[in-house]
Design an enzyme around this catalytic site. Sequence first.
Site, PDB file in Angstrom:
ATOM      1  CG  ASP A  50       2.480  -0.908 -36.914  1.00 40.73           C
ATOM      2  OD1 ASP A  50       1.645  -0.533 -37.605  1.00 40.73           O
ATOM      3  OD2 ASP A  50       2.173  -1.869 -36.244  1.00 40.73           O
ATOM      4  NE  ARG A  99      -0.538  -2.579 -37.725  1.00 41.86           N
ATOM      5  CZ  ARG A  99      -0.271  -3.883 -37.441  1.00 41.86           C
ATOM      6  NH1 ARG A  99      -1.016  -4.918 -37.607  1.00 41.86           N
ATOM      7  NH2 ARG A  99       0.824  -4.015 -36.495  1.00 41.86           N
TER       8      ARG A  99
END
Length: 187
Positions: A121, A123
């Site tokens: 991930d 983000r």
Amino acid sequence: MKVKISEIANLPTKYGNFKIQCFKENHKEHLVIFTQNLPEIPVVRVHSECLTGDTLGSKKCDCGEQLEFALKYIAKNGGMVIYLRQEGRNIGLLNKVNAYALQDKGFDTIEANHQLGFSADERTYEMVEYILNHFNIKKIKLLTNNPKKIESLKDIQIVERIPVKVEPNPHNKDYLKIKKEKMGHLL
């Protein structure tokens, strides 16, 4: 952080009447969709862009259903959706499609990202605190299943976590299993 901020405009939708404002950070234009009268402690959904799920109705993920759930919930209870332009867990659309192709060959979502040279991930959530500070919001009820979002908001008090409830389908059951088992999502 250098951010350009748009004016506020009306946004009538099938879920309810909202206001909308854009926050431009470098080349990314994030959106905030919010109810006219924000409660003292608003419900907030931090949602990362998913073109395939949010717009095209992909059944490979639960993103579109989560966004729909959030908009309905916020229209009823007051609050905002912070729509971050972080397509494909922030690997971009081209890499997301390549990850989909790897998933078609048997890799799970995390393995596919690793094959492409990314972490599970990519983000980040600094923009969320910037936006909440812009609205002078210090306490929220966070609409999420993702523990990383909870941990990332260091200067915002989360008074309640509200789970996002969507039904799995035959196309995303393994995806949801990976989110729960490998990423710790609270499903």
